[in-house]
Write a protein that holds these residues in place. Sequence first.
Motif, short mmCIF file in Angstrom:
data_model
loop_
_atom_site.label_atom_id
_atom_site.label_comp_id
_atom_site.label_asym_id
_atom_site.label_seq_id
_atom_site.Cartn_x
_atom_site.Cartn_y
_atom_site.Cartn_z
N ASP A 1 -1.35 -7.81 5.83
CA ASP A 1 -1.05 -7.84 4.40
C ASP A 1 -1.00 -6.43 3.80
N PHE A 2 -1.37 -5.41 4.57
CA PHE A 2 -1.28 -4.02 4.08
C PHE A 2 -0.31 -3.20 4.93
N ALA A 3 0.63 -3.89 5.57
CA ALA A 3 1.50 -3.23 6.55
C ALA A 3 2.25 -2.03 5.95
N GLU A 4 2.70 -2.18 4.73
CA GLU A 4 3.51 -1.11 4.14
C GLU A 4 2.70 0.17 3.95
N ALA A 5 1.53 0.02 3.34
CA ALA A 5 0.66 1.18 3.12
C ALA A 5 0.26 1.80 4.45
N LEU A 6 -0.02 0.97 5.44
CA LEU A 6 -0.44 1.48 6.75
C LEU A 6 0.67 2.31 7.40
N SER A 7 1.92 1.86 7.28
CA SER A 7 3.02 2.62 7.90
C SER A 7 3.11 4.00 7.26
N ARG A 8 3.01 4.01 5.94
CA ARG A 8 3.09 5.29 5.23
C ARG A 8 1.94 6.22 5.64
N LEU A 9 0.71 5.69 5.61
CA LEU A 9 -0.47 6.52 5.89
C LEU A 9 -0.55 6.92 7.37
#
Length: 327
Positions: free
Chosen positions: A274-282
Amino acid sequence: MSAPYPWLGASWSRLLATRARPAQALLLAGPRGVGKGELAQAWARALLCESPLASGEACGACAACHWFETGGHPDFLRVGLQEKTTKEGETRLATAIEVEQAREAVDFVRLSTYRAGHRVVLIDPADSLNLAAANALLKVLEEPPLNTVFVLVSDQPRRLLPTIRSRCTRVDIGLPPAADAAAWLDGQGLDDAATLLALSGGTPLDALRWSEAGDLDERRSVLESLVRPEQLDPVTLGEGWKGLAPRLWHAVAYKWLADLLAVRLQGQVRFNRDFAEALSRLGAQADLAALLKLARRQADEGRVLEHPLNRSLQMQAWLVQYRHLFD
Ligand SMILES: [Zn+2]
């Protein structure tokens, strides 16, 4: 009584088929949260039942079954981590099974049984036996007295002494197929079985635990701060997070760092979908060497899971290091 959980059906049948001549030292090995402890418990109950069903399962009605249910069967001993009271008056779980407990088990199996049947010693988590305790048990594991059955349960069988492992008949309990686990979680009334399963690495009982006791809300609030490292204030957050349960904090932090690594190295999220987007960026932004170092320390810390003396300061130090990953 059928298998404690539907995905344990095959393992349960295999155990029951051995009821007439059970392994005298059994090791149930497999990941956390798949129900090994419950399976061991059911097996002990089946062995102690005095009028088992044709299938080998416990009847649930005899005196032995009744004692087992009420925790008072005289031929059953459970060896686990004991609760201890600290100087500050807090109750904590010991980190190891001590030699006195092993000696108690040895004495127990050397007595004659109270009833005519089996005597069962359940050791869970067996990988927490300290060296002295493991050594004290070796001899009786090698030549268990008549009618004695040891059942060892372990998430980390590699941490058992090889000499203990080699004396056991090992039964591996794997992760259930994702569809089975999701169906079971749906049946427990959970809304988002898929997210919970990802979060728990596919183990249904951990997924269920996440859904209870507000853990998901606490996790979300922690992660919402971690997705914006440039804005986080270690002092305020460290103070605010010092009350998080050590197990929850470790699980959240460990899985978050593991996901950052997974994104960086394999381009995919394992736990926090559910946090995939933020994880890709970080993940793309993080300093890899520093990330590896922090993740390794987090993994080590998970073996202890105790409240350090100054939790707030420890949290602050962690947060400072975390923020530096993205400098
Ligand atoms: Zn019975």
